[in-house]
Every structure is written in C-alpha cells, then in structure tokens.
Design an enzyme around this catalytic site. Structure first.
Site, PDB file in Angstrom:
ATOM      1  N   GLY A 207      -2.050   2.761 -16.356  1.00  0.00           N
ATOM      2  CA  GLY A 207      -1.848   1.711 -17.388  1.00  0.00           C
ATOM      3  C   GLY A 207      -1.742   2.397 -18.632  1.00  0.00           C
ATOM      4  O   GLY A 207      -1.711   3.768 -18.543  1.00  0.00           O
ATOM      5  N   ASN A 208      -2.025   1.999 -19.855  1.00  0.00           N
ATOM      6  CA  ASN A 208      -2.167   2.732 -21.070  1.00  0.00           C
ATOM      7  C   ASN A 208      -3.132   1.837 -22.061  1.00  0.00           C
ATOM      8  O   ASN A 208      -3.700   0.949 -21.565  1.00  0.00           O
ATOM      9  CB  ASN A 208      -0.766   2.909 -21.771  1.00  0.00           C
ATOM     10  CG  ASN A 208      -0.238   1.541 -21.767  1.00  0.00           C
ATOM     11  OD1 ASN A 208      -0.620   0.776 -22.859  1.00  0.00           O
ATOM     12  ND2 ASN A 208       0.825   1.195 -21.117  1.00  0.00           N
ATOM     13  N   PHE A 209      -3.521   2.430 -23.310  1.00  0.00           N
ATOM     14  CA  PHE A 209      -4.316   1.920 -23.981  1.00  0.00           C
ATOM     15  C   PHE A 209      -4.031   0.850 -24.880  1.00  0.00           C
ATOM     16  O   PHE A 209      -4.727   0.057 -25.820  1.00  0.00           O
ATOM     17  CB  PHE A 209      -4.879   2.965 -24.860  1.00  0.00           C
ATOM     18  CG  PHE A 209      -5.931   3.947 -24.168  1.00  0.00           C
ATOM     19  CD1 PHE A 209      -7.066   3.509 -23.380  1.00  0.00           C
ATOM     20  CD2 PHE A 209      -5.442   5.207 -24.302  1.00  0.00           C
ATOM     21  CE1 PHE A 209      -7.592   4.572 -22.783  1.00  0.00           C
ATOM     22  CE2 PHE A 209      -5.940   6.201 -23.539  1.00  0.00           C
ATOM     23  CZ  PHE A 209      -7.130   5.950 -22.695  1.00  0.00           C
ATOM     24  N   SER A 210      -2.804   0.234 -24.640  1.00  0.00           N
ATOM     25  CA  SER A 210      -2.315  -0.784 -25.648  1.00  0.00           C
ATOM     26  C   SER A 210      -2.951  -2.180 -25.472  1.00  0.00           C
ATOM     27  O   SER A 210      -3.582  -2.400 -24.346  1.00  0.00           O
ATOM     28  CB  SER A 210      -0.551  -1.306 -25.275  1.00  0.00           C
ATOM     29  OG  SER A 210      -0.321  -2.429 -25.854  1.00  0.00           O
ATOM     30  N   ALA A 275       4.081  -1.891 -24.661  1.00  0.00           N
ATOM     31  CA  ALA A 275       4.048  -0.267 -24.004  1.00  0.00           C
ATOM     32  C   ALA A 275       4.141  -0.275 -22.546  1.00  0.00           C
ATOM     33  O   ALA A 275       3.329  -0.281 -21.892  1.00  0.00           O
ATOM     34  CB  ALA A 275       2.464   0.463 -24.384  1.00  0.00           C
TER      35      ALA A 275
END
Ligand code: CTP
Length: 403
Positions: A207-210, A275
């Site tokens: 995943g990512n930090f969005s 994102a």
C-alpha cells in the site's frame, strides 16, 4: 444581493451579539429570503422575540416548553435551504460538536438536512481555549461552515478575536453560498481518493501512505458547487457524510478501476486523486506466507492505469483531472502526464515542498492545464486547494462551451 425565495432558519443563542440579530433578519428579508427564527431561552434575555417575530413575519420560537415549536423542529429542519446559528455561544458550539439536544436551536440543527452556517461569538479567552478550538474543528469536519469571528472590542472589555461577524458579512456568506452552489448544479462528478491495497496474502498488502484527505476535500468542494459526486475511496479511516456525495469503498486498484468504469460514462467531471498502486503481486497467497531462511522474491505485475484508460475513452464535454506526485523534474513529468494520459488538467504535488503530500492538512500544488497555463498556488489548507482546483475545472468547462 439576492436571496430571493431562499428559506432560512436563524438560530439565536445566548450572547450579547444577539442584539444585532433584528438587523440581520431585516437584511435577509430585504434580500428576498423567507425567514424563521428560533431562539434559546438565554438568547431571549438579550433580544426580544417580539421584535424578531415582527421583522420575520413569523412567530419567533423559543423554549422547548412551547409544544408546537418542539414538534416542528423536524419540519423546520426539512423546510430550510440553509440554517445559520448566530450568535453561536461557546456553550452552544460545544453542544453542536457533541450532538446534545436540550433546546430548540440544537433540535433544529440536528434535524437540518440543509447546509448550516455557524457564526461564533464569545470572549477572546473562551474563543482561544483548546476545547473551543477542538469544537470548531469538529463542527467544521461535520460539514458546517464556520463564519470567521471578527477581531475588536469585546463585551468583556478585552480587545481581540471573538466578535460575531457583522450582519452584512453573514448575509454575504449566505448569498455567496447560494450563488456558488448553482455553478455545478446538474453536473455529475467522479472522484477517486485514498490509497489502494494489493494483497500479498490474507494478512499483508502493498500500500502507500495516502489518507484520502485531498480527494475528500475535492469531493466536498464539487458538492458545495452543486455537483452530484461519486467518491471512489480506497482504504481510508476517514469518513464523509454529505447528501450530494455517494461513497463507493474499494480496496485494490482493480476494484477502483471497475468502480470508475461503471460510472464514467455518466459523469461530466472526473478527478483522479487516488494514489493507485502501479504494481500488484502476480499471486495472492491463500495462506499466510511463512518466513524463509533466505530472501523472499515477490513477482509484481502492472495494474491498469485508470487515468490513462479514462483519457482514452473521454468524450467531448467530459473534463478529466489527474494528479502527479513527483520528487524531481516535476514540471517535465507533469507535462508528460497531461499529454500521455489525455487529461485536461494535472495537479502537481512535489514532495520537495514542505507542508505538501500525504497525511497533512495542507498542500502546495501547481495546476497545469491543457491550454498550456501553469498556476503555482501557495501553501494552503487542503480545503482551499480543493476550492482552487474546482474553480479551475469550472473555468475549463466554461471555456469549452464558449469555443
Ligand atoms: N493513476 C491511475 N491508475 C493507476 C495509477 C495512477 O488512475 N494505476 C492516476 C493517479 O490517480 C493520478 C495519476 O494517475 O491521478 C498519476 O499517477 P502516478 O502514479 O504519479 O503516475 P504514473 O503514470 O504511474 O507515473 P510514475 O509512477 O512513473 O510517476
């Protein structure tokens, strides 16, 4: 200024600024609005219900003991096109922030489906108190518009922030709202927001930090201008509660792609701020992947590019906006995305800018449009950035209809 035919409920609470409310009601009526006044019992100590009834041409309703008034709170909440609570005392602000319902003003507030404007009025120290700051943040996050307080002489003798906005400024806030909310009336919009999670096994993902904050602010800004919004939201702990925003929650890039494809042909505006993962694991293991002695290699495959796909099938009359998050050669990459993905605008985020990016409440972006214009915006709240993006979309759409 015209408020012709607009139905406005005015809720008055206990503050010395209540003495200005007959003038405010008069201005509303002069601007063409239909006005209903409700008061708390402490407000009635500062301003005469008889004066308010006379000016609004309708009985100003006070205490909960007025049986008819109490039963009417739902009706009033549904009747109104807008509600304004002014002056809003620190006490009432705390009640609004916590859903307390022990008087008619709070009951109408909780029943209202229309936008609510709150004009606080209190002493400087009360206004600056940490609890009041928190309550202002809560009522704003709940979708209400807080009309900024004025700075000046206060009834306590102090000089500082805490004065209720002037009646003329409150009328202007309402007039601007009704003017703006017509700009995108009848327009359907799609917004993507948040991260995507690509499952590796039952307990892990890429995943990512969005957080989805920027996309949610855009959905709200579009809805505020009258658009009906479908928000396709990746995994986010944030929530949104707005009558004109329908939320479709998804997890992976594939699910986000599918959700977008089902609504795209019905929308005139699409803003893709999510994102989205560019790669996903080729295989999602059915069982938890066990630790091994040596390294672990995961084979990844490309996800579908939603923005590029929508760009390919874009029809005349559709405005497509993408985001670019870059760490170097920002302008060059953003220009390339604008062309390659057939977008009408790219919102460029540089991670090199302080206060921009994931998780924070501010953002600093540059808008690049298909007509070659480049607008660098200052560092501002994500809500303000969203407002500028939506203004630019309106300008692009207006330009399209005039050429
Ligand atoms: N985007 C998308 N679908 C994807 C990947 C990205 O719709 N699978 C959208 C994003 O929502 C954003 C824009 O494309 O609006 C830019 O995404 P970004 O990942 O920065 O661009 P890429 O083209 O993937 O290029 P790179 O990662 O090399 O910068």
């Amino acid at each position: 200024m015209s408020l012709a035919g607009k139905r406005i409920v005015v809720g008055i609470t206990g503050s010395i600024a209540a003495y200005k409310m007959p003038h405010f009601v008069r201005l509303l009526v002069k601007a063409g609005a239909e006005v209903r006044v409700v008061l708390t019992s402490s407000a009635a100590a500062f301003v005469s219900p008889l004066v308010l009834s006379t000016l609004s041409k309708w009985p100003a309703l006070a205490g909960v003991s007025d049986g008819a008034a109490w039963n009417n709170h739902v009706e009033l909440g549904l009747w109104a096109d807008a509600m304004i609570i002014a002056p809003c005392s620190a006490n009432t602000l705390a009640k609004l922030a916590n859903g307390i319902c022990d008087n008619l003003v709070c009951a109408v507030y909780l029943s209202a489906r229309c936008p609510v404007f709150i004009a606080p009025a209190m002493d400087e120290d009360m206004w600056l108190h940490a609890t009041t700051r928190k309550n202002v943040a809560i009522v704003s996050a709940n979708g209400n518009t807080v009309i900024p307080v004025g700075v000046g002489d206060l009834a306590s003798g102090l000089v500082g922030p805490g004065r209720m906005a002037e009646p003329e400024d409150m009328v202007e806030a309402l007039t601007n709202y009704f003017r703006d909310s017509a700009l995108l009336t009848g327009v359907e919009a799609l917004v993507t927001a948040g991260p995507t999670y690509e499952r590796l096994d039952p307990v892990r993902f890429i995943g990512n930090f969005s957080t989805g904050k920027m996309g949610m602010a855009i959905a709200e800004a579009l809805a505020q201008k009258g658009a009906d919004v479908t928000l396709v939201l990746g995994p986010s702990h944030l929530d949104i509660n707005h009558g004109k925003i329908k939320v479709l929650r998804v997890e992976s890039a594939e699910e986000m792609y599918n959700a977008c494809m089902t609504v795209y042909d019905k929308v005139q505006v699409a803003v893709l701020s999510a994102a989205v993962a560019d790669y996903k694991p080729v295989i999602t293991a059915d069982e938890k992947i066990k630790k091994q002695d040596d390294g672990l290699y995961i084979e990844l495959t490309k996800t579908k590019d939603i923005l590029a796909t929508l760009g390919k099938i874009k029809q005349p009359g559709q405005t497509l906006v993408g985001f670019a998050l870059e760490t170097r050669q920002e302008m060059e990459y953003a220009q390339k995305k604008l062309v390659d993905k057939n977008a009408d605008m790219i919102v460029l985020n540089s991670l090199r800018d302080e206060g921009a990016g994931f998780g924070v409440d501010t953002n600093k972006v540059t808008l690049l449009t298909r007509n070659g214009a480049i607008k660098a915006l200052p560092l501002q709240s994500k809500a303000a950035v969203a407002g500028c993006i939506v203004d630019e979309i309106i300008e692009l759409r207006n330009h399209e209809t005039t050429v």
